[in-house]
Design a protein around this motif. Structure first.
Motif, mmCIF file in Angstrom:
data_model
loop_
_atom_site.group_PDB
_atom_site.id
_atom_site.type_symbol
_atom_site.label_atom_id
_atom_site.label_comp_id
_atom_site.label_asym_id
_atom_site.label_seq_id
_atom_site.Cartn_x
_atom_site.Cartn_y
_atom_site.Cartn_z
ATOM 1 N N THR A 27 0.803 -1.222 0.064
ATOM 2 C CA THR A 27 -0.040 0.141 -0.187
ATOM 3 C C THR A 27 0.934 1.331 0.182
ATOM 4 N N THR A 262 -6.229 0.654 -2.007
ATOM 5 C CA THR A 262 -5.844 2.293 -1.921
ATOM 6 C C THR A 262 -5.598 2.692 -0.452
ATOM 7 N N GLU A 263 -5.390 3.760 -0.427
ATOM 8 C CA GLU A 263 -5.217 4.502 1.154
ATOM 9 C C GLU A 263 -6.360 4.237 1.865
ATOM 10 N N GLN A 264 -7.407 4.553 1.240
ATOM 11 C CA GLN A 264 -9.006 4.621 1.574
ATOM 12 C C GLN A 264 -9.282 3.132 2.178
ATOM 13 N N GLN A 265 -9.000 2.359 1.282
ATOM 14 C CA GLN A 265 -9.242 0.999 1.748
ATOM 15 C C GLN A 265 -8.129 0.301 2.763
ATOM 16 N N TYR A 266 -7.144 0.703 2.770
ATOM 17 C CA TYR A 266 -6.191 0.454 3.856
ATOM 18 C C TYR A 266 -6.690 0.975 5.231
ATOM 19 N N LYS A 267 -7.344 2.305 5.411
ATOM 20 C CA LYS A 267 -7.814 2.885 6.362
ATOM 21 C C LYS A 267 -8.875 1.957 6.815
ATOM 22 N N GLU A 268 -9.854 1.368 6.076
ATOM 23 C CA GLU A 268 -10.933 0.925 6.392
ATOM 24 C C GLU A 268 -10.726 -0.562 7.158
ATOM 25 N N ILE A 269 -9.868 -1.128 6.682
ATOM 26 C CA ILE A 269 -9.223 -2.367 7.223
ATOM 27 C C ILE A 269 -8.346 -2.180 8.432
ATOM 28 N N LYS A 270 -7.789 -1.140 8.633
ATOM 29 C CA LYS A 270 -6.365 -1.194 9.303
ATOM 30 C C LYS A 270 -6.823 -1.552 10.915
ATOM 31 N N ASP A 271 -7.951 -1.118 11.436
ATOM 32 C CA ASP A 271 -8.254 -1.671 12.768
ATOM 33 C C ASP A 271 -8.451 -3.232 12.776
ATOM 34 N N GLU A 272 -9.281 -3.623 11.939
ATOM 35 C CA GLU A 272 -9.749 -5.067 11.991
ATOM 36 C C GLU A 272 -8.558 -5.772 11.765
#
Lengths: 281, 317
Positions: A27, A262-272
């Motif tokens: 990423t 994408t950075e957005q996708q990364y942010k979305e799964i970051k915590d999980e």
């Protein structure tokens, strides 16, 4: 072999970190073969965490087991494993496809400590591994050579030349692990040039064959602990895997052969997935 | 030239290989069903002789594995199957890492004779010279093939040496037979025209010089056995004294000796005209060695004819 639950946990942790690093590196770089790295993460974790003997402080130790990533595009997983095993500082992972002439390019090169062969062009690894295995026998060394190939990669004829010759030379110190994720760049392997019956192919070439679940750490450990599968024969392990394993929305999807988040996708799964900050500097 | 001894470069290579094998236990041979080229080495050192079958790509991969494990592998095949079939393995496995692999292409030039264009190796140097790091040698005769074989094992790095077939060839009447990688040798002094040759064309160029002598043309003949690295010192010492230079090789004029000299002359801005003799814009064809050299004007009389015409031509500058 029965591995205890503590060991099993540590191998699972190693595999998980390989996945996290692979997602993180690709990423950050905005490039990389993520799906092909995620499908081999468990196998790589078992090889480096349990099976192979090596010395990261002396990468050219003559008695070490050799590992060749014939499907060089899966290198994200290898880079993470080498860092975790102490071949180099983890900080170097930031360099993945991020600096001119980086030590961590899109396909592995020997300039990076721990990389045994330049790969990236498919169909080279088995023959190189075969040479190393023959050299080991000639020098009376008991090291083994482990080669991971892609499944689509087996459409390259050079693999079968080498497979035929390796069996002829009775190289029971040579192990090929096929990452059978059933997808290649363009489509499912069986839609492009059928590989099945794959186990029969290896068997008919004179190899000892075992089909395993390539994401079951215990099963991978068990089979790799019983090498050679048959004395006097090279071993082929067909590891049934899932491309992009661990990244739910990308699993078993052809487009994730050469694609990154994408950075957005990364942010979305970051915590999980408890991923690190991308931390560009 | 008076009484001439003959010997095949393939036999000389095999003899040298055995000698090297005796003094260096790290030398291993990897064949792609080409063990006949390894001669006595196979009988003397069976444990260090391997055969992977008709599989040149595997041969190079296996050799790389051996080199990465500290051995010095030598591989052989018909030059085309080595330099073309396995070129990608040579590029990725051997050349990028400058691995210590000795690659010997056999039956080069016209020496595979009646086997036809598939076997006539006329572009092998072009393929190999496109890749960085590989030394390229085309020995002039059996004695040089023997000496060069020994020399390449004293050099740490990848080498491509092209030798010829089983046929006995004339041994050049030269006194000094010391071989050094990258060193040209003036075989005949001369002042009217410079002929630079490699491989079996060296003998034919000497023959041409004899013919030219009768026509009062004094040709210098140079043996350029190493095509890469080219002997720049010899070239800068010799070429500026000539207005006309000829290269002769049993190879396509692209990517071999002729190209290398053309690059040198133009990049140095030397005021001289070059004629590249060799095979132009075509493949080989079946024929005897003599027939083919004659057909391509690469025998002694052919070279002499071209040299005379070239010398009388007005330079187009």
């Amino acid at each position: 072999m029965n591995i205890d639950s503590v060991k099993l946990k540590s191998l699972e942790k190693l595999a998980e970190q390989i996945r996290k690093d692979s997602i993180w590196m690709s990423t950050r770089a905005g490039t990389g073969h993520l799906g092909p790295a995620l499908s081999i993460s468990d196998i790589i974790a078992v090889l480096y965490g349990e099976i192979m003997k090596y010395n990261p402080k002396n990468p050219s130790w003559p008695d070490r087991d050799r590992f060749i990533l014939s499907k060089g595009h899966g290198c994200l997983a290898l880079y993470s494993a080498l860092a975790q095993c102490g071949y180099f500082d983890r900080a170097l992972l930031k360099e993945f496809c991020n600096r001119l002439d980086t030590m961590l390019p899109g396909h592995p090169e020997r300039k990076l400590p721990g990389v045994e062969a330049n790969t990236g062009s498919l169909g080279h690894g088995i023959a190189i591994g075969m040479g190393m295995a023959m050299a080991g026998k000639l020098a009376n060394k008991d090291y083994r050579v482990f080669v991971i190939t892609g499944d689509g990669e087996l459409q390259e004829g050079s693999n079968w030349e080498a497979a035929m010759a390796a069996a002829h030379h009775k190289l029971d110190n040579l192990v090929v692990i096929v990452d059978r994720n059933k997808l290649q760049l363009g489509d499912f392997t069986e839609n492009i040039s059928q590989l099945e019956p794959l186990a029969k192919k290896w068997d008919s070439f004179g190899w000892a064959v075992k089909v395993i679940d390539g994401h079951n750490i215990k099963e991978i450990t068990d089979v790799l602990s019983s090498i050679p599968l048959t004395r006097g024969k090279p071993s082929a392990i067909i590891a049934s895997t899932i491309k992009s394993k661990g990244l739910k929305f990308a699993e078993n999807k052809v487009e994730w052969h050469y694609k990154v988040l994408t950075e957005q996708q990364y942010k979305e799964i970051k915590d999980e997935l408890s991923l690190e900050e991308l931390a560009y500097e | 030239m008076s009484k001439i001894q003959t010997k095949s470069t393939r036999v000389a290579f095999a003899e040298a290989l055995s000698e090297v094998g005796r003094s260096n236990s790290k030398v291993v041979t990897i064949a792609a069903d080409s063990q006949s080229r390894h001669g006595e080495f196979v009988r003397e050192f069976p444990e260090r002789s391997f055969n992977v079958g008709i599989a040149e790509q595997t041969m190079i991969g296996v050799a790389s594995g051996f080199a990465l494990s500290g051995y010095i592998p030598v591989v052989t095949s018909y030059a085309n199957f080595l330099a073309f079939r396995a070129i990608e393995q040579i590029r990725v496995d051997v050349a990028t890492e400058s691995l210590n692999v000795k690659m010997v292409g056999t039956d080069t030039g016209f020496s595979s004779q009646w086997l036809g264009f598939t076997h006539l190796a006329l572009e092998d140097m072009a393929a190999i010279s496109a890749l960085p790091n590989i030394v390229i040698i085309d020995p002039a005769d059996a004695v040089e093939a023997f000496e060069a074989t020994k020399a390449i094992f004293d050099y740490d790095g990848p080498v491509y040496m092209r030798i010829r077939g089983r046929k006995e060839e004339p041994i050049l009447p030269i006194k000094s037979r010391k071989f050094e990688i990258g060193k040209a040798q003036v075989l005949k002094p001369g002042k009217d025209i410079l002929i630079i040759a490699c491989g079996s064309s060296v003998y034919d160029s000497l023959q041409a010089a004899e013919i030219l002598k009768d026509k009062n043309i004094d040709a210098m003949v140079v043996n350029m056995a190493t095509i890469r690295p080219i002997d720049e010192k010899a070239l800068s010492d010799l070429i500026p004294s000539f207005t006309k230079v000829i290269t002769v090789e049993c190879h396509n004029i692209r990517g071999g000796l002729g190209s290398t000299i053309a690059e040198f002359i133009s990049e140095r801005g030397i005021n001289t005209q070059l004629l590249r003799m060799g095979v132009k814009e075509r493949f080989g064809m079946a024929g005897s060695d003599e027939m083919l050299k004659q057909a391509f004007s690469l025998d002694g009389p052919g070279i002499a004819r071209s040299a005379e015409k070239f010398l009388n031509e007005k330079c187009g500058r």
